[in-house]
Design a protein around this motif. Structure first.
Motif, PDB file in Angstrom:
ATOM      1  N   GLY A 109      14.184  -4.848  -9.892  1.00 33.52           N
ATOM      2  CA  GLY A 109      13.380  -3.913  -9.117  1.00 33.52           C
ATOM      3  C   GLY A 109      12.071  -4.587  -8.746  1.00 33.52           C
ATOM      4  N   LEU A 110      11.747  -4.584  -7.471  1.00 33.69           N
ATOM      5  CA  LEU A 110      10.519  -5.221  -6.981  1.00 33.69           C
ATOM      6  C   LEU A 110       9.510  -4.145  -6.584  1.00 33.69           C
ATOM      7  CD1 LEU A 110      12.474  -7.860  -5.009  1.00 33.69           C
ATOM      8  CD2 LEU A 110      10.885  -8.388  -6.852  1.00 33.69           C
ATOM      9  N   PHE A 111       8.323  -4.244  -7.168  1.00 39.12           N
ATOM     10  CA  PHE A 111       7.314  -3.204  -7.019  1.00 39.12           C
ATOM     11  C   PHE A 111       6.036  -3.753  -6.406  1.00 39.12           C
ATOM     12  CE2 PHE A 111      10.236  -1.784 -10.152  1.00 39.12           C
ATOM     13  CZ  PHE A 111      10.262  -0.408 -10.064  1.00 39.12           C
ATOM     14  N   SER A 112       5.421  -2.943  -5.552  1.00 37.71           N
ATOM     15  CA  SER A 112       4.165  -3.339  -4.921  1.00 37.71           C
ATOM     16  C   SER A 112       3.071  -2.281  -5.061  1.00 37.71           C
ATOM     17  CB  SER A 112       4.391  -3.630  -3.437  1.00 37.71           C
ATOM     18  OG  SER A 112       4.948  -2.508  -2.799  1.00 37.71           O
ATOM     19  N   LEU A 113       3.439  -1.061  -5.448  1.00 39.06           N
ATOM     20  CA  LEU A 113       2.449   0.019  -5.508  1.00 39.06           C
ATOM     21  C   LEU A 113       2.239   0.600  -6.903  1.00 39.06           C
ATOM     22  CD1 LEU A 113       3.394   2.063  -2.304  1.00 39.06           C
ATOM     23  CD2 LEU A 113       1.914   0.073  -2.516  1.00 39.06           C
ATOM     24  N   SER A 114       3.139   0.284  -7.826  1.00 42.57           N
ATOM     25  CA  SER A 114       3.032   0.859  -9.172  1.00 42.57           C
ATOM     26  C   SER A 114       3.652  -0.085 -10.198  1.00 42.57           C
ATOM     27  CB  SER A 114       3.725   2.220  -9.230  1.00 42.57           C
ATOM     28  OG  SER A 114       5.108   2.074  -8.957  1.00 42.57           O
ATOM     29  N   GLU A 115       3.333   0.152 -11.441  1.00 45.80           N
ATOM     30  CA  GLU A 115       3.872  -0.653 -12.538  1.00 45.80           C
ATOM     31  C   GLU A 115       5.382  -0.429 -12.659  1.00 45.80           C
ATOM     32  OE1 GLU A 115       2.594  -2.936 -14.434  1.00 45.80           O
ATOM     33  OE2 GLU A 115       0.502  -2.705 -13.851  1.00 45.80           O
ATOM     34  N   PRO A 116       6.159  -1.493 -12.767  1.00 48.30           N
ATOM     35  CA  PRO A 116       7.606  -1.347 -12.926  1.00 48.30           C
ATOM     36  C   PRO A 116       7.996  -0.523 -14.149  1.00 48.30           C
ATOM     37  CG  PRO A 116       7.066  -3.613 -12.397  1.00 48.30           C
ATOM     38  CD  PRO A 116       5.766  -2.887 -12.626  1.00 48.30           C
ATOM     39  N   SER A 117       7.241  -0.637 -15.221  1.00 44.79           N
ATOM     40  CA  SER A 117       7.604   0.060 -16.458  1.00 44.79           C
ATOM     41  C   SER A 117       7.646   1.576 -16.290  1.00 44.79           C
ATOM     42  CB  SER A 117       6.640  -0.311 -17.580  1.00 44.79           C
ATOM     43  OG  SER A 117       5.324   0.083 -17.234  1.00 44.79           O
ATOM     44  N   ILE A 118       6.898   2.099 -15.344  1.00 42.06           N
ATOM     45  CA  ILE A 118       6.898   3.547 -15.109  1.00 42.06           C
ATOM     46  C   ILE A 118       8.290   4.016 -14.685  1.00 42.06           C
ATOM     47  CG2 ILE A 118       6.004   5.390 -13.616  1.00 42.06           C
ATOM     48  CD1 ILE A 118       3.355   3.776 -13.530  1.00 42.06           C
ATOM     49  N   ARG A 119       8.930   3.269 -13.816  1.00 39.22           N
ATOM     50  CA  ARG A 119      10.248   3.643 -13.305  1.00 39.22           C
ATOM     51  C   ARG A 119      11.396   3.130 -14.171  1.00 39.22           C
ATOM     52  NH1 ARG A 119       8.025   6.701 -10.021  1.00 39.22           N
ATOM     53  NH2 ARG A 119       7.699   6.253  -7.840  1.00 39.22           N
ATOM     54  N   LEU A 120      11.192   2.001 -14.827  1.00 41.49           N
ATOM     55  CA  LEU A 120      12.318   1.304 -15.455  1.00 41.49           C
ATOM     56  C   LEU A 120      12.406   1.436 -16.971  1.00 41.49           C
ATOM     57  CD1 LEU A 120      12.159  -1.999 -13.369  1.00 41.49           C
ATOM     58  CD2 LEU A 120      13.572   0.022 -12.964  1.00 41.49           C
ATOM     59  N   LYS A 121      11.568   2.230 -17.594  1.00 45.25           N
ATOM     60  CA  LYS A 121      11.543   2.250 -19.053  1.00 45.25           C
ATOM     61  C   LYS A 121      12.852   2.718 -19.678  1.00 45.25           C
ATOM     62  CE  LYS A 121       8.973   6.591 -19.402  1.00 45.25           C
ATOM     63  NZ  LYS A 121       7.713   7.161 -19.874  1.00 45.25           N
ATOM     64  N   TYR A 122      13.682   3.431 -18.932  1.00 39.97           N
ATOM     65  CA  TYR A 122      14.972   3.883 -19.470  1.00 39.97           C
ATOM     66  C   TYR A 122      16.140   3.101 -18.874  1.00 39.97           C
ATOM     67  CZ  TYR A 122      12.059   7.693 -21.067  1.00 39.97           C
ATOM     68  OH  TYR A 122      11.059   8.412 -21.657  1.00 39.97           O
TER      69      TYR A 122
END
Length: 177
Positions: A109-122
């Motif tokens: 997952g490539l992120f530019s506006l937010s921390e990846p961990s917010i979306r990917l923690k599960y």
């Protein structure tokens, strides 16, 4: 599925979703071209997308892409099936990434506006990459770009071009088996 298998042969499929609902969350064409150039050299893989490829690719690189833009256009079932049938996913923060998480697909997952961990923690099978210097760019912490997006595209493109492609590829190769 039959349509995809006809193109796929005995190769693994890497689904690429480069576009989101706005420019700030989408990969710039220059980055997509670099990514495709690198991925097209992988033995045993084909690239699949529902977006038209960027300019600047060789005929060989274009032949490595299964472009199903017309097949998925306006059909969410076909789009989601395409992700489900792929072996791994490379996506910006958009529906494709969430569908890949729901299908327990490995990927990036490539992120530019937010921390990846917010979306990917599960989602332990998807590794998040934050574009370099994202926190200092104007749309950090926002969901979308605005009317001044054209003033910031070059800064975002510079950051995207610093994404460590080799680390991204290494993760794909280590998890798409």
């Amino acid at each position: 599925q039959n349509e995809l298998n006809r193109f796929k042969g005995d190769k693994k499929l890497i689904f690429i979703q480069s576009e989101a609902s706005n420019g700030a969350r989408s990969m710039p064409d220059s980055f997509v071209a670099s990514l495709i150039k690198r991925l097209s050299k992988l033995e045993g893989y084909r690239l699949v997308t529902s977006s038209n490829p960027p300019k600047g690719l060789t005929n060989f690189e274009r032949k490595q892409i299964i472009n199903l833009h017309e097949f998925t256009k306006g059909n969410i079932d076909r789009y989601l099936s395409l992700i489900a049938l792929s072996d791994c996913v490379i996506s910006v923060d958009t529906l494709a990434l969430h569908a890949a998480m729901g299908c327990n697909k490995p990927g990036v997952g490539l992120f530019s506006l937010s921390e990846p961990s917010i979306r990917l923690k599960y989602s332990p099978k998807i590794k998040g990459f934050l574009i370099p210097d994202a926190q200092s760019l104007p749309y950090w912490g926002k969901h979308k770009s605005d009317d001044s997006w054209s003033d910031h595209t070059k800064n975002y493109e510079r950051s995207w071009m610093q994404v460590p492609l080799e680390a991204l590829i290494e993760h794909i190769l280590g998890n798409a088996a």
